[in-house]
Design a protein around this motif. Sequence first.
Motif, PDB file in Angstrom:
ATOM      1  N   PRO A  80      -5.852  -2.082   8.697  1.00  0.00           N
ATOM      2  CA  PRO A  80      -6.687  -2.571   7.898  1.00  0.00           C
ATOM      3  C   PRO A  80      -8.198  -2.973   8.560  1.00  0.00           C
ATOM      4  N   ASP A  81      -8.241  -3.344   9.652  1.00  0.00           N
ATOM      5  CA  ASP A  81      -9.377  -3.741  10.458  1.00  0.00           C
ATOM      6  C   ASP A  81     -10.154  -2.697  10.954  1.00  0.00           C
ATOM      7  N   GLN A 119       3.387  -1.166   4.086  1.00  0.00           N
ATOM      8  CA  GLN A 119       2.776   0.250   4.015  1.00  0.00           C
ATOM      9  C   GLN A 119       3.885   1.055   3.730  1.00  0.00           C
ATOM     10  N   ALA A 120       3.900   1.814   2.496  1.00  0.00           N
ATOM     11  CA  ALA A 120       4.897   2.809   2.178  1.00  0.00           C
ATOM     12  C   ALA A 120       4.208   4.200   2.327  1.00  0.00           C
ATOM     13  N   GLU A 152       0.697  -1.205   0.025  1.00  0.00           N
ATOM     14  CA  GLU A 152      -0.111   0.035   0.088  1.00  0.00           C
ATOM     15  C   GLU A 152       1.068   1.233   0.055  1.00  0.00           C
ATOM     16  N   LEU A 153       0.571   2.237  -0.698  1.00  0.00           N
ATOM     17  CA  LEU A 153       1.366   3.611  -0.802  1.00  0.00           C
ATOM     18  C   LEU A 153       0.275   4.798  -0.337  1.00  0.00           C
ATOM     19  N   LYS A 210       4.336   7.879   9.293  1.00  0.00           N
ATOM     20  CA  LYS A 210       5.693   7.066   9.284  1.00  0.00           C
ATOM     21  C   LYS A 210       5.877   6.192  10.447  1.00  0.00           C
ATOM     22  N   ALA A 211       5.544   6.895  11.802  1.00  0.00           N
ATOM     23  CA  ALA A 211       5.473   6.027  12.811  1.00  0.00           C
ATOM     24  C   ALA A 211       4.514   5.118  13.038  1.00  0.00           C
ATOM     25  N   ALA A 212       3.135   5.166  12.506  1.00  0.00           N
ATOM     26  CA  ALA A 212       2.141   4.543  12.692  1.00  0.00           C
ATOM     27  C   ALA A 212       1.981   3.284  11.694  1.00  0.00           C
ATOM     28  N   ARG A 213       2.656   3.492  10.510  1.00  0.00           N
ATOM     29  CA  ARG A 213       2.648   2.436   9.522  1.00  0.00           C
ATOM     30  C   ARG A 213       2.885   1.045   9.843  1.00  0.00           C
TER      31      ARG A 213
END
Length: 656
Positions: free
Chosen positions: A607-608, A448-449, A426-427, A440-443
């Motif tokens: 995603p959930d 995930q990009a 995912e981008l 950035k910290a959460a991904r």
Amino acid sequence: MSYSAEQFTVLKGLEPVKLRPGMYTRTTCPTHVIQEVIDNAADEALAGQATRIDVTVCEDGSVIVEDNGRGIPVGIPPGESRPAAELAFTTLHAGGKFDKTDVESAYRFSGGLHGVGVAVTNALSQRVEVEIKTRDPQGSGNGRYRLVFTQGDVSEALTRLEDCGPRTHGTRVQVWPDGQYFDSAKINIRELTHLLRAKAILLPGLQVSLTLPEQEPLVWKYSEGLAEYLAGIVADIELATPIFAGASYQDGDSNGFAKGEGAGWALCWINGAAPNPETYVNLIPTLDGGTHESGFRAGVFEAVRSFMEHHSLVPAKLKLVQDDVTGKMALVLSARVLDPQFQGQTKDKLTSRDAHKLMAQTVRDPLELWLNSHPGAGKAIADLAIQNAQARTRAAQKIERKKGSGLATLPGKLTDCESEDIQRNELFLVEGDSAGGSAKAARDKEYQALLPLRGKVLNTWEVDADQIFKNQEVHNMAVALGIEAHGFQADPDRVLAGLRYGKIMILSDADVDGSHIQVLILTLFLRHFPALLQRGHVFVVKPPLYRVDTTWRGKARKIYCEAEAERDAAIDRLRTEGVKESAISVQRFKGLGEMNPDQLWETSMCPDTRSLVPLSMTAADQAALHTRFSLLMAKQSAGGRREWMERDGWTADIDI
């Protein structure tokens, strides 16, 4: 190994032609060696001595060229021992077309220059039969003569067969080309037909015929010449201007040019791609143009530019060049040059330096006069020139997407993922650097990009594909995605072959500015990357605008709400459950940057728990979407947008 005079070889007669035929003619087929004979007949017509040229292609592969000119001289030139007719066919650089200074010369404006034309024909033929009807050099009246060559050598010497009347004159040459010198032994009938028709057009009043085996003769005779010919060429093409035909020749030796030099022409401008120009010098087709064509175009450019400047038609800061004006010009040009110089014996390109100046001088004044007499045509030419100049300027400013290999091509702000599973990857296109820091910290860095976007993306609805990469944010997106700009009709499998992420997430603030950024990105995708929408790769993330917190009976709860209506419904539900008003607090997020990484992960990236709006497009949707985005994003649709907002603006749910 020794090297001495014994190694030197002197090629005699026609041996140079037989050894290196490509130096003297086109060796794809024998058409050009037949043209050499036709050109001699045309020179007689150009000199005003012939009114008819007849060409017959025989079943045995031979070709007959016959004219009613004066006939090849049969006398013996001074200092020679053989008749002129024999010399013409057996000796290189022999002929009667060298003297261009004599005003009374029989061939002052002929295409023959080097005296090698029919000698080449003879050298590359199995057999050549020549029949001449001309005045006897001894003054005993006209006679019919016969001369035959085999493999380039005389097999039947020049012989007078009989007397003929004083008005009976001309030359008949039958040629059997030798197939060993050509890739194909067959005459190119299409090229031959075009050549003969052109001779008739270039010399109004000359009758030219072509007879093919078992077919009725084709006969050409034109009274209007070049204008009639060009009209036939552009008959099925949309014209921007009427045809302008004219001719201008020097009436005396002046400006460094000789009497009779000049040109006849027919030209017009086309809405679309112009046909290839047809240019001739002294009736010789110059397939590759040359100085006469470039000079003529320069004269046209000067005339049109003068007209445009006089009528103030040139936009400020727009610099016109010659091709802007002449790029869509259909042209037939017949130049007469006293002593033309060609590139090679095939004479496909004129190299005479003086011809450039002659042609520019010849056409400029007549065309400028015509333009001022036909202002509508002049305005149409000016419009085409301006469009071409603007397109050229845009092309010169074309910004290519930077290419390379591997990670070195990726934009510096891209935080890439580790997985190589394209379908899972995912981008996130994130609004702003601050939100990018939280994201950035959460991904989940495995798949995930993240690509932060600075400010609002360029509105690309009316930007050409070769200009969109001028915008750094658009360039970064294209590089990160790994695809090139394309149109609606592009094959999705082909244009998405390099796609690096299966899901493209548009993540912006849940406010008006965020919605605007979403629209700008979607405009880019719809206009220049529609295959992403066709294949369902694009999603809009719906982050919350509010967070409702409560602690009741020792239990903490947080409810994320995307809009005011959802916030109010959540508060009412808590009240119904008995939660006190004092235990309820509401936080409004000013932007994604205010969220903690765990909040951003929970609401927008997990995603959930995230809320996504998938965006896809079918072929049936394209027309309606194009119409809607044209209304919303096109500059010229400002009036339509205002009318739409006044009519339907009340239906929008806007948080201001």
